[in-house]
Design a protein around this motif. Sequence first.
Motif, PDB file in Angstrom:
ATOM      1  N   ILE A 166     -21.249  -6.304  43.553  1.00 14.56           N
ATOM      2  CA  ILE A 166     -20.471  -6.826  42.434  1.00 14.56           C
ATOM      3  C   ILE A 166     -20.858  -8.261  42.119  1.00 14.56           C
ATOM      4  CG2 ILE A 166     -18.467  -5.352  42.841  1.00 14.56           C
ATOM      5  CD1 ILE A 166     -17.120  -7.799  44.171  1.00 14.56           C
ATOM      6  N   VAL A 167     -20.581  -8.659  40.884  1.00 18.33           N
ATOM      7  CA  VAL A 167     -20.706 -10.056  40.481  1.00 18.33           C
ATOM      8  C   VAL A 167     -19.443 -10.394  39.688  1.00 18.33           C
ATOM      9  CG1 VAL A 167     -21.970  -9.520  38.348  1.00 18.33           C
ATOM     10  CG2 VAL A 167     -22.210 -11.772  39.384  1.00 18.33           C
ATOM     11  N   GLU A 168     -18.952 -11.607  39.864  1.00 17.80           N
ATOM     12  CA  GLU A 168     -17.723 -12.017  39.190  1.00 17.80           C
ATOM     13  C   GLU A 168     -18.077 -12.790  37.922  1.00 17.80           C
ATOM     14  OE1 GLU A 168     -13.667 -14.531  40.339  1.00 17.80           O
ATOM     15  OE2 GLU A 168     -14.936 -13.678  41.916  1.00 17.80           O
ATOM     16  N   ILE A 169     -17.496 -12.352  36.788  1.00 22.65           N
ATOM     17  CA  ILE A 169     -17.762 -12.972  35.498  1.00 22.65           C
ATOM     18  C   ILE A 169     -16.486 -13.598  34.961  1.00 22.65           C
ATOM     19  CG2 ILE A 169     -18.610 -12.627  33.138  1.00 22.65           C
ATOM     20  CD1 ILE A 169     -20.785 -11.994  35.041  1.00 22.65           C
ATOM     21  N   LEU A 170     -16.566 -14.861  34.525  1.00 18.85           N
ATOM     22  CA  LEU A 170     -15.432 -15.542  33.910  1.00 18.85           C
ATOM     23  C   LEU A 170     -15.714 -15.759  32.433  1.00 18.85           C
ATOM     24  CD1 LEU A 170     -15.383 -16.449  37.010  1.00 18.85           C
ATOM     25  CD2 LEU A 170     -14.004 -18.356  36.217  1.00 18.85           C
ATOM     26  N   ASN A 221     -21.040 -20.550  39.685  1.00 22.61           N
ATOM     27  CA  ASN A 221     -22.337 -20.801  40.317  1.00 22.61           C
ATOM     28  C   ASN A 221     -23.486 -20.754  39.322  1.00 22.61           C
ATOM     29  OD1 ASN A 221     -20.629 -18.847  42.409  1.00 22.61           O
ATOM     30  ND2 ASN A 221     -21.475 -20.677  43.351  1.00 22.61           N
ATOM     31  N   ALA A 222     -23.260 -20.107  38.170  1.00 22.81           N
ATOM     32  CA  ALA A 222     -24.289 -19.999  37.134  1.00 22.81           C
ATOM     33  C   ALA A 222     -23.612 -19.827  35.784  1.00 22.81           C
ATOM     34  CB  ALA A 222     -25.221 -18.822  37.420  1.00 22.81           C
ATOM     35  N   ILE A 223     -24.386 -20.053  34.726  1.00 21.55           N
ATOM     36  CA  ILE A 223     -23.841 -20.044  33.361  1.00 21.55           C
ATOM     37  C   ILE A 223     -24.527 -18.979  32.520  1.00 21.55           C
ATOM     38  CG2 ILE A 223     -23.625 -21.402  31.231  1.00 21.55           C
ATOM     39  CD1 ILE A 223     -23.642 -23.921  33.039  1.00 21.55           C
ATOM     40  N   ILE A 224     -23.728 -18.183  31.809  1.00 24.00           N
ATOM     41  CA  ILE A 224     -24.240 -17.285  30.774  1.00 24.00           C
ATOM     42  C   ILE A 224     -23.857 -17.921  29.446  1.00 24.00           C
ATOM     43  CG2 ILE A 224     -24.130 -14.982  29.754  1.00 24.00           C
ATOM     44  CD1 ILE A 224     -23.265 -13.933  32.513  1.00 24.00           C
ATOM     45  N   CYS A 269     -20.291 -16.147  37.680  1.00 24.44           N
ATOM     46  CA  CYS A 269     -20.975 -16.589  36.473  1.00 24.44           C
ATOM     47  C   CYS A 269     -19.917 -16.861  35.412  1.00 24.44           C
ATOM     48  CB  CYS A 269     -21.929 -15.521  35.946  1.00 24.44           C
ATOM     49  SG  CYS A 269     -23.444 -15.344  36.872  1.00 24.44           S
ATOM     50  N   GLY A 270     -20.091 -17.940  34.658  1.00 23.72           N
ATOM     51  CA  GLY A 270     -19.161 -18.245  33.578  1.00 23.72           C
ATOM     52  C   GLY A 270     -19.820 -18.008  32.233  1.00 23.72           C
ATOM     53  N   ILE A 271     -19.143 -17.255  31.344  1.00 25.03           N
ATOM     54  CA  ILE A 271     -19.635 -17.056  29.984  1.00 25.03           C
ATOM     55  C   ILE A 271     -19.141 -18.227  29.141  1.00 25.03           C
ATOM     56  CG2 ILE A 271     -19.594 -15.583  27.941  1.00 25.03           C
ATOM     57  CD1 ILE A 271     -19.171 -13.192  29.688  1.00 25.03           C
ATOM     58  N   VAL A 272     -20.070 -19.001  28.584  1.00 23.50           N
ATOM     59  CA  VAL A 272     -19.694 -20.178  27.808  1.00 23.50           C
ATOM     60  C   VAL A 272     -20.358 -20.153  26.435  1.00 23.50           C
ATOM     61  CG1 VAL A 272     -19.493 -21.516  29.940  1.00 23.50           C
ATOM     62  CG2 VAL A 272     -21.601 -21.648  28.614  1.00 23.50           C
ATOM     63  N   GLY A 273     -19.916 -21.070  25.580  1.00 26.32           N
ATOM     64  CA  GLY A 273     -20.473 -21.191  24.247  1.00 26.32           C
ATOM     65  C   GLY A 273     -19.441 -21.779  23.312  1.00 26.32           C
ATOM     66  N   LEU A 274     -19.823 -21.990  22.060  1.00 23.47           N
ATOM     67  CA  LEU A 274     -18.888 -22.457  21.054  1.00 23.47           C
ATOM     68  C   LEU A 274     -17.903 -21.331  20.718  1.00 23.47           C
ATOM     69  CD1 LEU A 274     -21.245 -24.380  18.581  1.00 23.47           C
ATOM     70  CD2 LEU A 274     -19.970 -25.284  20.522  1.00 23.47           C
ATOM     71  N   PRO A 275     -16.800 -21.654  20.046  1.00 23.64           N
ATOM     72  CA  PRO A 275     -15.880 -20.591  19.618  1.00 23.64           C
ATOM     73  C   PRO A 275     -16.555 -19.624  18.639  1.00 23.64           C
ATOM     74  CG  PRO A 275     -14.829 -22.753  19.473  1.00 23.64           C
ATOM     75  CD  PRO A 275     -16.283 -23.002  19.741  1.00 23.64           C
ATOM     76  N   ASN A 276     -16.122 -18.383  18.661  1.00 23.07           N
ATOM     77  CA  ASN A 276     -16.541 -17.363  17.685  1.00 23.07           C
ATOM     78  C   ASN A 276     -18.026 -16.990  17.746  1.00 23.07           C
ATOM     79  OD1 ASN A 276     -13.903 -17.520  16.762  1.00 23.07           O
ATOM     80  ND2 ASN A 276     -14.426 -18.945  15.126  1.00 23.07           N
ATOM     81  N   VAL A 277     -18.611 -17.031  18.946  1.00 20.26           N
ATOM     82  CA  VAL A 277     -20.014 -16.623  19.066  1.00 20.26           C
ATOM     83  C   VAL A 277     -20.152 -15.226  19.676  1.00 20.26           C
ATOM     84  CG1 VAL A 277     -20.860 -18.989  19.244  1.00 20.26           C
ATOM     85  CG2 VAL A 277     -20.295 -17.728  21.330  1.00 20.26           C
ATOM     86  N   GLY A 278     -19.010 -14.637  20.115  1.00 19.07           N
ATOM     87  CA  GLY A 278     -19.046 -13.288  20.677  1.00 19.07           C
ATOM     88  C   GLY A 278     -18.833 -13.233  22.173  1.00 19.07           C
ATOM     89  N   LYS A 279     -18.365 -14.333  22.779  1.00 21.32           N
ATOM     90  CA  LYS A 279     -18.189 -14.366  24.235  1.00 21.32           C
ATOM     91  C   LYS A 279     -17.207 -13.305  24.720  1.00 21.32           C
ATOM     92  CE  LYS A 279     -16.640 -18.491  24.698  1.00 21.32           C
ATOM     93  NZ  LYS A 279     -16.304 -18.612  23.265  1.00 21.32           N
ATOM     94  N   SER A 280     -16.032 -13.254  24.099  1.00 22.23           N
ATOM     95  CA  SER A 280     -14.993 -12.337  24.568  1.00 22.23           C
ATOM     96  C   SER A 280     -15.352 -10.884  24.300  1.00 22.23           C
ATOM     97  CB  SER A 280     -13.648 -12.677  23.923  1.00 22.23           C
ATOM     98  OG  SER A 280     -13.201 -13.939  24.374  1.00 22.23           O
ATOM     99  N   THR A 281     -16.044 -10.635  23.186  1.00 23.01           N
ATOM    100  CA  THR A 281     -16.497  -9.267  22.898  1.00 23.01           C
ATOM    101  C   THR A 281     -17.458  -8.793  23.974  1.00 23.01           C
ATOM    102  OG1 THR A 281     -16.257  -9.641  20.515  1.00 23.01           O
ATOM    103  CG2 THR A 281     -17.615  -7.778  21.195  1.00 23.01           C
TER     104      THR A 281
END
Length: 360
Positions: free
Chosen positions: A65-69, A96-99, A3-15
Amino acid sequence: MKCGIVGLPNVGKSTLFNCLSNAKALAANYPFATIEPNVGIIPVPDKRLEQLSSMINPKNVQAAIVEILDIAGLVKGASKGEGLGNKFLANIRETNAIIHVLRCFEDANVTHVDGIVDPVKDKETVDMELQLKDLETLEKKKDSLKRLVNTGDKKALRELEIIDGYYNHIRSGNSARSLHLDGDDCILNLNLLTNKPVLYVCNVDENSINGNKYTDMLKKAIEEEKGKLLIISAAIEAEINELESVLDRQEFLKEIGLEEPGVNKIINSAYALLGLHTFFTAGEKEVRAWTIKKGALAPQAAGVIHTDFEKGFIRAEVIAFDDRMQFKTEQACREAGKISIEGKNYEVRDGDVIHFRFNV
């Protein structure tokens, strides 16, 4: 499965990623803090695994397990290479999917790339960039198919009709996942970005864990696509993550009125989004949760453990999870007639406890 964590900058993805994986991705208040995708191999929370382990007391316990990017923030023009667009789109293509994390909080100290908090507009920005990239992919495919059609290739003609259908659908502002045409298997090979399933995660302030005007706006915006939406406070998740003991975390959750950390919901929702479920193997040496696609047959499940298990599959001895817990031991389950002997056509159910017989 990724799963890939996506979004605009500064929305809290890395946190959120830090809370998910306990990794220390740079969570900074400026665009592109995540230059290379951070990868987390994350155990899937499952109370059934805990219950089996407590009953059997094995030497080793292994969760599914699930792999998160955690992928760099996207900006307008990404499909044309703006910002880190090419990296973003290449990284998301591998998943394979988007968060999709969306900012649903106000904070004068955290810069918004467009200067205003509007999660619906932010969603549209990301959607548009992914759609533009998909249109580019489809145009290239159309050109190659047209050459084959000119030679009289009937299969190419049918594929071109399907590609045209998706092209027109996406050009109208829709995502590929909302269209299903007869015989559209050829679309799978193109790995379209907007064909990937999406989990929308609203990042709210600490006082809005039950929602606010921004989450209400987003819920309304995704009604037609029947998208899955979760409301999470990355700030609260970060506080939970800093607590060392399980008891401290439980006490903190109780104080703020939550049954479990929000990241647990994200992981389990991502797991379901990928079309996965779990079966178990259970013995004194190890109790383990194994990941399979929903609809997998017994030999395929055996192959997840080892390819030899699938090649030499004889049968599966299956105990339903509730029966395993009720009768405590495998022998007691056998005496009660709760072990079913299944062959190659058995569709493995979520929670099955299985012992495979094979011969190579």
